[in-house]
Design a protein around this motif. Structure first.
Motif, PDB file in Angstrom:
ATOM      1  N   GLU A 200       0.836  -1.209   0.000  1.00 20.08           N
ATOM      2  CA  GLU A 200       0.000   0.000   0.000  1.00 20.08           C
ATOM      3  C   GLU A 200       0.868   1.256   0.000  1.00 20.08           C
ATOM      4  O   GLU A 200       0.539   2.248  -0.658  1.00 20.08           O
ATOM      5  CB  GLU A 200      -0.937  -0.024   1.209  1.00 20.08           C
ATOM      6  N   ARG A 207       1.003   6.755  -6.776  1.00 26.99           N
ATOM      7  CA  ARG A 207      -0.151   7.614  -7.099  1.00 26.99           C
ATOM      8  C   ARG A 207       0.153   9.081  -6.820  1.00 26.99           C
ATOM      9  O   ARG A 207      -0.326   9.974  -7.527  1.00 26.99           O
ATOM     10  CB  ARG A 207      -1.364   7.177  -6.276  1.00 26.99           C
ATOM     11  N   MET A 222      -0.255  -4.119  -8.507  1.00 27.56           N
ATOM     12  CA  MET A 222      -1.671  -4.410  -8.250  1.00 27.56           C
ATOM     13  C   MET A 222      -1.909  -5.916  -8.184  1.00 27.56           C
ATOM     14  O   MET A 222      -2.692  -6.403  -7.361  1.00 27.56           O
ATOM     15  CB  MET A 222      -2.539  -3.789  -9.346  1.00 27.56           C
ATOM     16  N   SER A 225      -0.578  -7.038  -4.877  1.00 25.28           N
ATOM     17  CA  SER A 225      -1.506  -6.587  -3.836  1.00 25.28           C
ATOM     18  C   SER A 225      -2.746  -7.466  -3.784  1.00 25.28           C
ATOM     19  O   SER A 225      -3.253  -7.791  -2.697  1.00 25.28           O
ATOM     20  CB  SER A 225      -1.899  -5.129  -4.098  1.00 25.28           C
ATOM     21  N   PHE A 226      -3.236  -7.879  -4.956  1.00 22.59           N
ATOM     22  CA  PHE A 226      -4.396  -8.778  -4.996  1.00 22.59           C
ATOM     23  C   PHE A 226      -4.080 -10.090  -4.303  1.00 22.59           C
ATOM     24  O   PHE A 226      -4.878 -10.595  -3.497  1.00 22.59           O
ATOM     25  CB  PHE A 226      -4.805  -9.028  -6.449  1.00 22.59           C
ATOM     26  N   ASP A 251     -14.313  -6.235  -1.952  1.00 19.65           N
ATOM     27  CA  ASP A 251     -13.491  -5.183  -2.564  1.00 19.65           C
ATOM     28  C   ASP A 251     -12.680  -5.724  -3.735  1.00 19.65           C
ATOM     29  O   ASP A 251     -12.543  -5.056  -4.773  1.00 19.65           O
ATOM     30  CB  ASP A 251     -12.557  -4.585  -1.512  1.00 19.65           C
ATOM     31  N   LEU A 252     -12.158  -6.923  -3.574  1.00 14.56           N
ATOM     32  CA  LEU A 252     -11.383  -7.524  -4.666  1.00 14.56           C
ATOM     33  C   LEU A 252     -12.258  -7.805  -5.875  1.00 14.56           C
ATOM     34  O   LEU A 252     -11.815  -7.640  -7.023  1.00 14.56           O
ATOM     35  CB  LEU A 252     -10.719  -8.817  -4.179  1.00 14.56           C
ATOM     36  N   LYS A 254     -14.821  -6.102  -6.787  1.00 16.71           N
ATOM     37  CA  LYS A 254     -15.100  -4.825  -7.447  1.00 16.71           C
ATOM     38  C   LYS A 254     -13.894  -4.335  -8.250  1.00 16.71           C
ATOM     39  O   LYS A 254     -14.029  -3.818  -9.350  1.00 16.71           O
ATOM     40  CB  LYS A 254     -15.475  -3.776  -6.400  1.00 16.71           C
ATOM     41  N   GLU A 255     -12.700  -4.500  -7.679  1.00 15.41           N
ATOM     42  CA  GLU A 255     -11.499  -3.999  -8.336  1.00 15.41           C
ATOM     43  C   GLU A 255     -11.015  -4.921  -9.454  1.00 15.41           C
ATOM     44  O   GLU A 255     -10.425  -4.456 -10.433  1.00 15.41           O
ATOM     45  CB  GLU A 255     -10.385  -3.832  -7.300  1.00 15.41           C
ATOM     46  N   PHE A 256     -11.240  -6.231  -9.285  1.00 11.85           N
ATOM     47  CA  PHE A 256     -10.771  -7.212 -10.279  1.00 11.85           C
ATOM     48  C   PHE A 256     -11.938  -8.099 -10.707  1.00 11.85           C
ATOM     49  O   PHE A 256     -11.994  -9.284 -10.364  1.00 11.85           O
ATOM     50  CB  PHE A 256      -9.648  -8.072  -9.688  1.00 11.85           C
TER      51      PHE A 256
END
Length: 505
Positions: A200, A207, A222, A225-226, A251-252, A254-256
């Motif tokens: 993170e 970022r 990323m 992190s996943f 959350d995962l 949604k992101e992936f």
């Protein structure tokens, strides 16, 4: 004609001892062939003589072209573009932790739960997950490469610990120690928390512009992190921190959204919480025709429909009043699930003992059935009547499927190479479940029959030598009659000079 008479006289002059030796030797040779054939079939799943004929004799007769034609006919009849799919070994979404789980089993039982092939696949995946670009030093990369390739788990852990002392923010070392260097899940959780903190911070610097943005490096971070967040969610699940685990998994997703395995962990966690409404919502999204299936998806769909029927289901009551729409839907869901993976019911009904699932699985295979049943057996027990319905209805699936299994009702045919892949993934002490069951090859049956016949003849010749000798001579005379008849006809038709030249040749 002279040669035929001479051979007849020679056969008539043979003693009974010759026939005893002949039949005994033939019985011994056929027995040895039978033993070799059976051993080869058990080890490789195919008859040696059958493989030899397919490899060397079939091409002479144009067998490859015929095989291709058959495959094309099956492809067109199944209604799918590629029914004979290749066997794909994928990561087990329910993968356990080596340190607190697999190693504990090895210490208690003295049996290695993972095969070298399975562990080697995991090592290759970790090497691909952590390329040179994510390391701060080239020496750290070389050290971790040596650790991933090392076969001794204690040496792997010691290498990672030494590296972590030099570089406390080395994520690959934290991951290796989290997977293998901990004896308890709470220690594993701490390692993955540290790894997530480092990832993170790295993503935040990228970022904010403190680090030059590179699309490939960002995508790699990323991906790491996943992996870390997913394994941390598995730690929460095992520590019964269900809310934290569900939050990370959602959350995962949604992101992936393109990574399809995480929903299996989410469904299992929601079932443990008995949040059946949330499970139904997830199933409505992922139990779609266009989305690849898994044992978790199809068997959870069947479980939810069995929950609507419950313990009220009874064959006697159904035979009197007729089957209702809800009951029919539950039975069809079970048939659909069993057709996808026929190995699961025996584990759920505890007709076959469970072992620790491997780190990689074959979809629709025994390894996937082990992984699903290991985590979901208790969920089936929690719902009254679910296992009862499964026990009463699952075998009916095989009566409804076409034979041979050229196509099914819902899914493509089973791959031919699934059994060999399963045997490489599952430990030797586990009896691999195979479907469809292979029939014993013709050559093994033929060799067994030949061995029995020759052994019987050897025993009879030894016990009754005169009678068996006379029987053998009579048999030879009767067999030679057609040959004698053909030779006489040829002598009558063909000129004598030609027959003399043939006899000289």
């Amino acid at each position: 004609m002279f040669n035929l008479i001479f051979s007849t006289l020679f056969m008539n002059s043979l003693t009974p001892k010759f026939y005893v030796a002949l039949t005994g030797t033939s019985s011994l040779v056929s027995g040895l062939i039978l033993i070799f054939e059976w051993w080869y079939y058990k080890k490789y799943g195919i008859s040696f003589l059958e493989q030899l004929s397919i490899t060397h004799l079939t091409p002479w007769f144009g067998g490859s072209g015929a095989a291709n034609g058959t495959d094309s006919e099956r492809s067109s009849s199944s209604g799918e573009s590629s029914p004979e799919q290749e066997v794909q070994v994928s990561e087990n979404p329910y993968k356990l932790f080596r340190g607190p789980e697999y190693s504990r089993y090895l210490k208690l039982r003295g049996k290695e739960p993972l095969t070298f092939y399975d562990m080697n696949l995991s090592a290759q995946e970790h090497q691909n997950l952590f390329p040179l670009e994510i390391y701060s030093k080239k020496e750290d990369f070389d050290t971790m490469q040596r650790a991933w390739r090392e076969r001794d788990p204690l040496l792997r852990v010691s290498i990672a610990e030494e590296l972590l002392q030099k570089n406390p923010d080395c994520v690959p070392a934290l991951v290796l120690l989290g997977e293998e260097g901990s004896s308890m899940i709470i220690e594993t959780e701490s390692r993955f928390r540290d790894a997530l903190r480092v990832m993170e911070n790295s993503l935040a610097r990228r970022r904010s512009g403190l680090v030059a943005y590179d699309e490939d490096s960002h995508a790699r971070e990323m991906e790491i992190s996943f992996y870390v967040r997913r394994r941390l969610a598995m730690c929460f699940r095992k520590l019964r921190k269900f809310k934290e685990a569900v939050k990370i998994m959602k959350d995962l997703l949604k992101e992936f959204p393109m990574i399809m395995d995480i929903q299996e962990n989410l469904i299992e966690c929601l079932l443990e919480m008995k949040a059946y409404a949330d499970v139904q919502a997830v199933m409505a999204k992922y139990d779609d025709v266009n989305i690849p299936k898994s044992a978790t998806i199809v068997y959870t769909a069947a479980l939810l429909k069995c929950r609507c029927v419950g313990e009220r289901f009874s064959p006697d009551v159904v035979s009197k009043r007729g089957i209702s729409a809800v009951e029919l839907s539950a039975i069809e869901a079970i048939h659909r699930a069993v057709e996808f993976n026929p190995h699961v019911p025996k584990y759920l009904l505890e007709e076959k003992s469970l072992i620790l699932p491997p780190e990689h699985i074959v979809r629709r295979g025994d390894s996937e059935a082990l992984a699903y049943s290991f985590f979901n057996l208790d969920h089936w027990k929690e719902i009254d009547g679910a296992l009862k319905i499964l026990h009463m209805t699952w075998e009916g699936t095989f009566r409804s499927l076409p034979y041979p299994l050229e196509k099914g009702h819902y899914f493509h045919p089973y791959s031919a190479g699934m059994e060999s892949a399963e045997r490489e993934l599952l430990p030797a002490f586990h009896e691999v479940s195979v479907y469809p069951q292979k029939e014993v090859p013709f050559f093994i049956t033929f060799t067994a029959a030949l061995c029995c016949v020759m052994a019987m003849l050897a025993v009879l010749t030894h016990a009754y030598p005169e009678f068996m000798t006379q029987l053998a001579r009579t048999f030879i005379v009767y067999v030679s009659l057609p040959v004698t008849f053909l030779v006489e006809k040829l002598e009558a038709v063909v000129p004598p000079t030609l027959m003399q030249n043939l006899a000289r040749i």
